[in-house]
Design an enzyme around this catalytic site. Structure first.
Site, PDB file in Angstrom:
ATOM      1  N   LYS A 154       8.037  27.523  38.614  1.00 55.60           N
ATOM      2  CA  LYS A 154       7.385  26.931  39.780  1.00 55.60           C
ATOM      3  C   LYS A 154       6.779  25.561  39.481  1.00 55.60           C
ATOM      4  CE  LYS A 154       6.292  31.292  42.109  1.00 55.60           C
ATOM      5  NZ  LYS A 154       5.208  32.174  42.600  1.00 55.60           N
ATOM      6  N   ARG A 155       6.425  25.336  38.242  1.00 52.36           N
ATOM      7  CA  ARG A 155       5.805  24.044  37.911  1.00 52.36           C
ATOM      8  C   ARG A 155       6.792  22.883  38.053  1.00 52.36           C
ATOM      9  NH1 ARG A 155       6.716  26.276  32.864  1.00 52.36           N
ATOM     10  NH2 ARG A 155       8.008  25.022  31.446  1.00 52.36           N
TER      11      ARG A 155
END
Length: 465
Positions: free
Chosen positions: A237-238
């Site tokens: 997700k980063r």
């Protein structure tokens, strides 16, 4: 297997959106099946009822549909095949390839803590023939020796069987586990090629043993390295958007994202762009790369921009309509749609995504009197308004049949020459008056696309204000 034709499958778990990695797996399976004249199937692995949702199933199917990856036949739901899974487990019990393990969870924890560290788990009930009156799981009896697979991406791989646990096939409540269900479903669906992420590579060794114990043909394996982020680390997700629907909402075309995902782990010489059915014709498993691919947003934008350029104008209007209506703040009137359609050749080259295309079309959507940004308003200094007033007279004299970008360019250029001013002295304030500072193409095209009435109206509004 009952067929010699190529049969592939995509088998996601419905626990969230269609991940970009899953979308690439689906694409590779779909392309290979289409290239070989085979069949591509969809199986929803929904045996984990606590995490599986109908919303996630819908998101997966919608995402595949948006990408153009239509599965053949009806969607298979793994949870509906439990009877076949249990039957296979009992066949393995009958032929000695599985056994009943009566260990409690607490006993298992002690055995794992105190057992040998150089071998995988072996239950103390492995060789017990006596049936006990207590709950049990059904475990696979891993044979001695080694397991070898020939993978189309990873090559020849060998595992020592002592490193494989006697894995659970049926839980104590009688429900099948993932490892058994996958094998049974792939067999019953006549799957010939399993193309999936290399996080499942070791499962190919375990599953090969189950296939062999059931006397079934083992499918051809192709395990593709996972996608990494731009920093070389496993995608998470980063790194930004992960779901296909997020890229759709960011304005990527289905064909553009499909082309980019294709290049993310597969190659066909130096070819970067694939249009229409070129990918289907070219896709073979020997083009899959054995090294992880890195997500490259600049490359994604470039490929998408090329697909926007190639897209039919009418089709592009349909695809971009949600973005145009969001920019417009509501539904577009038919005449506005017609104007944007006429402007498409000026919008395409300036747009990497449909969001950018809507931004580029904004000046065509403005309602009079338009709001002019502070930066654009600076163009109205000195005698700019006097020049606009004089140009209005010139433009009013232009016949409707002459209202073309080429002719209008000559009108403005002639005005600048006659008044001994640089083109910018008249061009900048006219552009500000017509666009309010919104992105726009060459000035002559702005006038031509807005039309005579709208152009004169916007210029007059500035004078009156």
């Amino acid at each position: 297997m009952t067929t010699q034709n190529v049969v592939t499958r995509f088998a996601p778990s419905p626990t969230g959106f269609l991940h970009i990695g899953g979308a690439r797996t689906a694409l590779f399976n779909w392309l290979f099946a289409r290239n070989m004249g085979g069949v591509f199937k969809l199986r929803i692995e929904d045996t984990d009822k606590s995490r599986s949702t109908q919303a996630a199933t819908d998101a997966i199917i919608d995402g595949m549909g948006w990408l153009g990856l239509q599965a053949d036949g009806e969607t298979v739901f793994q949870s509906r095949n439990a009877e076949a899974h249990v039957k296979a487990a009992h066949e393995l019990l009958a032929n000695g390839a599985a056994y009943k393990c009566y260990c409690t969870p607490e006993e298992l924890e002690v055995l794992r803590e105190n057992g040998p560290k150089d071998t995988a788990f072996r239950s103390p009930y492995r060789d017990t023939t006596e049936a006990l009156d207590k709950p049990y799981t059904v475990r696979f009896r891993v044979p001695d020796g080694a397991t070898n697979i020939s993978d189309k991406v990873q090559g020849e791989i060998t595992w020592q069987n002592k490193d494989f646990d006697d894995l659970v096939l049926l839980r104590a409540n009688g429900t099948p586990t993932y490892m058994l269900a996958v094998v049974v479903d792939d067999h019953d669906m006549d799957i010939t090629h399993v193309i999936r992420g290399d996080d499942h590579l070791i499962n190919a060794g375990r599953q090969s043993l189950i296939y062999q114990a059931l006397g079934w043909d083992v499918p051809i394996w192709a395990h593709v390295p996972l996608i990494h982020g731009p920093d070389g680390k496993k995608l998470s997700k980063r790194h930004g958007a992960l779901g296909v629907e997020a890229y759709r909402d960011m304005g990527y075309l289905p064909t553009g994202l499909q082309n980019y995902l294709l290049k993310l782990g597969w190659s066909n010489g130096d070819q970067e762009l694939f249009f229409e059915d070129e990918a289907v014709k070219a896709f073979m498993l020997n083009g899959l790369n054995s090294s992880p691919a890195r997500l490259d947003f600049d490359k994604m934008d470039y490929i998408n921009a090329q697909h926007i350029l190639r897209e039919d104008a009418v089709d592009l209007i349909v695809l971009s309509l949600p973005f145009l209506e969001a920019k417009n703040g509501g539904r577009l009137l038919p005449e506005r749609v017609d104007t944007i359609l006429k402007a498409m050749d000026t919008l395409k080259p300036r747009s990497k995504t449909l969001v950018e295309l809507a931004d580029q079309a904004e000046y065509l959507l403005l309602n009079r009197p338009i709001e002019i940004s502070g930066k654009a308003r600076k163009a109205f200094k000195n005698d700019a308004l006097l020049h606009i007033s004089a140009l209005i007279l010139k433009l009013e004299a232009v016949e409707q049949s002459q209202w073309t970008a080429e002719f209008l360019q000559s009108v403005i250029s002639d005005y600048a020459s006659e008044n001994e001013i640089g083109f910018g002295k008249i061009g900048q304030p006219v552009r500000a008056a017509l666009t309010g500072g919104a992105p726009s193409p060459d000035l002559s095209w702005v006038l031509a696309l807005l039309g005579k009435s709208e152009t004169l109206g916007r210029l007059s509004d500035v004078i009156e204000q």
